[in-house]
Every structure is written in structure tokens, then in C-alpha cells.
Design a protein around this motif. Sequence first.
Motif, PDB file in Angstrom:
ATOM      1  N   ALA A 321      -8.615 -18.118  46.544  1.00  0.00           N
ATOM      2  CA  ALA A 321      -9.709 -18.903  45.960  1.00  0.00           C
ATOM      3  C   ALA A 321     -10.467 -19.694  47.018  1.00  0.00           C
ATOM      4  CB  ALA A 321      -9.168 -19.857  44.909  1.00  0.00           C
ATOM      5  N   GLU A 322     -11.761 -19.824  46.765  1.00  0.00           N
ATOM      6  CA  GLU A 322     -12.617 -20.742  47.518  1.00  0.00           C
ATOM      7  C   GLU A 322     -13.173 -21.740  46.508  1.00  0.00           C
ATOM      8  OE1 GLU A 322     -15.361 -18.639  50.261  1.00  0.00           O
ATOM      9  OE2 GLU A 322     -14.204 -16.845  49.700  1.00  0.00           O
ATOM     10  N   ILE A 323     -12.776 -22.985  46.662  1.00  0.00           N
ATOM     11  CA  ILE A 323     -13.176 -24.053  45.742  1.00  0.00           C
ATOM     12  C   ILE A 323     -14.203 -24.934  46.435  1.00  0.00           C
ATOM     13  CG2 ILE A 323     -12.357 -25.894  44.225  1.00  0.00           C
ATOM     14  CD1 ILE A 323     -10.847 -23.338  43.681  1.00  0.00           C
ATOM     15  N   GLU A 324     -15.310 -25.192  45.758  1.00  0.00           N
ATOM     16  CA  GLU A 324     -16.322 -26.079  46.331  1.00  0.00           C
ATOM     17  C   GLU A 324     -16.676 -27.180  45.350  1.00  0.00           C
ATOM     18  OE1 GLU A 324     -19.683 -24.623  48.393  1.00  0.00           O
ATOM     19  OE2 GLU A 324     -18.692 -22.782  49.091  1.00  0.00           O
ATOM     20  N   LEU A 325     -16.741 -28.394  45.858  1.00  0.00           N
ATOM     21  CA  LEU A 325     -17.223 -29.563  45.107  1.00  0.00           C
ATOM     22  C   LEU A 325     -18.477 -30.077  45.787  1.00  0.00           C
ATOM     23  CD1 LEU A 325     -16.948 -32.014  43.134  1.00  0.00           C
ATOM     24  CD2 LEU A 325     -15.500 -33.079  44.866  1.00  0.00           C
ATOM     25  N   ASP A 326     -19.513 -30.278  45.006  1.00  0.00           N
ATOM     26  CA  ASP A 326     -20.768 -30.802  45.544  1.00  0.00           C
ATOM     27  C   ASP A 326     -21.350 -31.791  44.544  1.00  0.00           C
ATOM     28  OD1 ASP A 326     -23.168 -31.357  46.757  1.00  0.00           O
ATOM     29  OD2 ASP A 326     -23.865 -29.285  46.854  1.00  0.00           O
ATOM     30  N   LYS A 327     -21.125 -33.064  44.794  1.00  0.00           N
ATOM     31  CA  LYS A 327     -21.691 -34.150  43.983  1.00  0.00           C
ATOM     32  C   LYS A 327     -21.421 -33.971  42.491  1.00  0.00           C
ATOM     33  CE  LYS A 327     -25.321 -34.977  47.399  1.00  0.00           C
ATOM     34  NZ  LYS A 327     -26.773 -34.913  47.692  1.00  0.00           N
ATOM     35  N   GLY A 328     -20.151 -33.790  42.170  1.00  0.00           N
ATOM     36  CA  GLY A 328     -19.740 -33.724  40.774  1.00  0.00           C
ATOM     37  C   GLY A 328     -19.685 -32.340  40.170  1.00  0.00           C
ATOM     38  N   ARG A 329     -20.330 -31.381  40.804  1.00  0.00           N
ATOM     39  CA  ARG A 329     -20.314 -30.008  40.304  1.00  0.00           C
ATOM     40  C   ARG A 329     -19.315 -29.192  41.108  1.00  0.00           C
ATOM     41  NH1 ARG A 329     -21.550 -29.653  35.628  1.00  0.00           N
ATOM     42  NH2 ARG A 329     -22.159 -27.456  35.831  1.00  0.00           N
ATOM     43  N   GLY A 330     -18.647 -28.253  40.445  1.00  0.00           N
ATOM     44  CA  GLY A 330     -17.648 -27.458  41.127  1.00  0.00           C
ATOM     45  C   GLY A 330     -17.830 -25.970  40.897  1.00  0.00           C
ATOM     46  N   THR A 331     -17.378 -25.179  41.877  1.00  0.00           N
ATOM     47  CA  THR A 331     -17.329 -23.726  41.712  1.00  0.00           C
ATOM     48  C   THR A 331     -15.953 -23.231  42.140  1.00  0.00           C
ATOM     49  OG1 THR A 331     -18.251 -23.341  43.926  1.00  0.00           O
ATOM     50  CG2 THR A 331     -19.791 -23.358  42.066  1.00  0.00           C
ATOM     51  N   VAL A 332     -15.510 -22.162  41.480  1.00  0.00           N
ATOM     52  CA  VAL A 332     -14.234 -21.528  41.800  1.00  0.00           C
ATOM     53  C   VAL A 332     -14.494 -20.036  41.975  1.00  0.00           C
ATOM     54  CG1 VAL A 332     -11.901 -21.017  40.995  1.00  0.00           C
ATOM     55  CG2 VAL A 332     -12.937 -23.236  40.460  1.00  0.00           C
ATOM     56  N   LEU A 333     -14.390 -19.568  43.218  1.00  0.00           N
ATOM     57  CA  LEU A 333     -14.542 -18.155  43.523  1.00  0.00           C
ATOM     58  C   LEU A 333     -13.160 -17.579  43.790  1.00  0.00           C
ATOM     59  CD1 LEU A 333     -16.484 -15.753  44.137  1.00  0.00           C
ATOM     60  CD2 LEU A 333     -16.365 -16.444  46.546  1.00  0.00           C
ATOM     61  N   GLN A 334     -12.736 -16.641  42.936  1.00  0.00           N
ATOM     62  CA  GLN A 334     -11.418 -16.046  43.081  1.00  0.00           C
ATOM     63  C   GLN A 334     -11.562 -14.580  43.489  1.00  0.00           C
ATOM     64  OE1 GLN A 334      -8.371 -17.742  40.033  1.00  0.00           O
ATOM     65  NE2 GLN A 334     -10.306 -17.669  38.936  1.00  0.00           N
ATOM     66  N   THR A 335     -10.788 -14.183  44.506  1.00  0.00           N
ATOM     67  CA  THR A 335     -10.808 -12.820  44.997  1.00  0.00           C
ATOM     68  C   THR A 335      -9.433 -12.212  44.803  1.00  0.00           C
ATOM     69  OG1 THR A 335     -12.487 -13.392  46.647  1.00  0.00           O
ATOM     70  CG2 THR A 335     -11.273 -11.334  46.983  1.00  0.00           C
ATOM     71  N   PHE A 336      -9.410 -11.018  44.224  1.00  0.00           N
ATOM     72  CA  PHE A 336      -8.137 -10.367  43.888  1.00  0.00           C
ATOM     73  C   PHE A 336      -7.699  -9.452  45.042  1.00  0.00           C
ATOM     74  CE2 PHE A 336      -8.487 -10.571  38.938  1.00  0.00           C
ATOM     75  CZ  PHE A 336      -8.603 -11.952  39.026  1.00  0.00           C
ATOM     76  N   ASN A 337      -7.224 -10.085  46.115  1.00  0.00           N
ATOM     77  CA  ASN A 337      -6.722  -9.305  47.243  1.00  0.00           C
ATOM     78  C   ASN A 337      -5.335  -9.774  47.647  1.00  0.00           C
ATOM     79  OD1 ASN A 337      -7.179 -11.717  48.597  1.00  0.00           O
ATOM     80  ND2 ASN A 337      -8.973 -10.966  49.705  1.00  0.00           N
TER      81      ASN A 337
END
Length: 337
Positions: A321-337
Motif C-alpha cells: 500500500a501507498e497511503i497519502e494524507l493531504d490536509k485532511g483528505r486521504g488516499t489508499v493505493l493497494q497493489t496486489f504483488n
Amino acid sequence: MIKYPFLETGATIGVTAPSSGVPGELHKLLHSAMKSMEKKGFNIISGETAWTQDKAKSASAKKRAEEFNEMMINDNIQLIIPPWGGELLIEILEYIDFDNIQNKWVLGYSDISLLLLAITLKTGIATAHGTNLVDLRGEYSDDTTAMWQSVLATKERESILQHSSDRYQKEWQFDKPTPFIFNLTEQTYWKSTVSDKVKLQGRLLGGCIDTIRHLAGTPYGDVHNFEERHIKGDSVIWFLENCELSTTDLRRSLVQMKLSGWFDNCSGILFGRSSANTPVTNYTVEDVYIDLSEELQIPVLYDIDCGHVPPQITFINGAYAEIELDKGRGTVLQTFN
């Protein structure tokens, strides 16, 4: 290597209750959820345990494990979703046939997360921490919850991106039903102990801390062995959520996990929103997060979309996973490897 199941269109869902079943007066919720899933094109095979509940569990430990084991080796079932969580799933672990766990998804949260984490740690097969079956009984799901299907249909070596929700549910409002079950009234805002901009990378592991903490020191919670066998060289991002613990009980649990070596190879920790986290004197949950962040010298993100204050992102135990937080908003990018 992590092994990833794949959810195909028109799959058959096995419904079993390895923790709590649904008591008679609430059977209508389970019927509604099953009908909703059938409308979405799924088939349903239900076990007996889903419909029974007594003495804080659906059935005896052996019966619960036996039904789960049977569904796991049943080639006609591609996905297992319990109705919901409960209290005493830990009783069945010694009866689970981990040698014959198949490469099929198990989805759930709360007490179910104990089984999910044990399966991934013991076998290297990915498991899905997300919605339970009963909360899929609506006409449709909110954008965050609905991603469970896309996540589970992600192919090996591919990636799936999820975003933090716009709003979350502060409390149930049964007199104000919505088409997607939840009453999403409060603005979602992810926070951090270090900065309003954070990036994390690593393998996801986690669940409800009330239950998964009890795996530490047992054969079902050997994080070091999992790291050596399945994710050599990658750090771990823990996602945790608190159902009922006070701040001091939460702190004790985290220290135990630390002393058990669970955080030795950790790049960050995520905490879900919680209606618990009761302060003890003036020791708040923010104090817990800061203490942990400073001790481990890693970022701690909190109030994320995970756990008992819905909606929740679908987190895959074992995924990169690559998790990013930017001023209250978040993203979760998950790679199945």
C-alpha cells in the motif's frame, strides 16, 4: 509472496458465523442482506450458524470451525462473508484447518478481523478487512463501502485506488433510514501526529485491536515469521481500530504489541475513527497516538475510514500500500504483488 484471491462476476458467497450469529428477532436483516446480494448477481449458500445465537456466540467453537472449514474447501463457494462480528471468535482458532485454507476471499471486520489476520499471518493468503454482510442490505452502498467489490475483483499485480469518505456516521438514526443503511452526517477529516501531509509505503496488516491483540504471543500471531516468509524487505503499515477500549487499555494493548515485536518493521500506523477511546483522567486518545508516534519514530494517522464508525475503506491484509494524507483528505493505493 502473498497469494491474492480474485472475485469473479456471479460468485457464490458462503455465509457463516465464526463469531456471533443473528438472533431470531433480527433474521429479517440477514434475509434482506442476502436478497440485496442476489440482486447484485451473487449466489448465496448459508450455513446453520448464521441463524443462531446463544451465550455470546453462534454455536460451539467446534461447530463454528467445522462450518467455516467446510465452506473453505467447498469449490462452489468463492467468497466467505460472515453476517457481522461478535465476541468469541478466538475460541475457534485451534480448530481451523489452516493447512487447507483455499485462495478465496474472506471479508469482514470487528471480531472477524482476528480470523482474517490469523489466516494471512499463517498462510500468506490475503484477506479483506471491510464491510460485513448485514451492512450490504441497502438498495445501494455509499461510494466508500461500495469499493469492496472492486477491490476484491482486482487482479494480481494490478492496483486499486480508494479515497477517504466525504462524510461519516456519528450515530445510528434508525428513525431516519437511508437507501445505503448509514446516516452519513459528519465531515471526514484524517489527521496525523506529524504533519498535514504524510506519505507511507508498506504491507498492510491490521484489524480491531480489541481482538487481534490477543494473537500476540500465540502461534496465530507470528508477525516475524510472516515477514520472513512472505514480505522480505518490505515494512508493515498497521491499520487498527478501537471498538470498546478506554485510552489506558488501548495504550496497554499497543505496548504489548510493541513488546511482542509487531512494530519492529513498521513504517506507519493508521487508526480508525472510534466512539470509544474514553479518556482516563486527562489521558486522551491523542496522547496515546503521540506517545506511540514518538516511541516508534513513525507517523500515526488517525480518524481514518476503518472500523465501527462507518463507512470504511476495504483494506487487504498483505497488500502493498501507498497511503497519502493531504490536509485532511486521504488516499489508499493497494497493489496486489
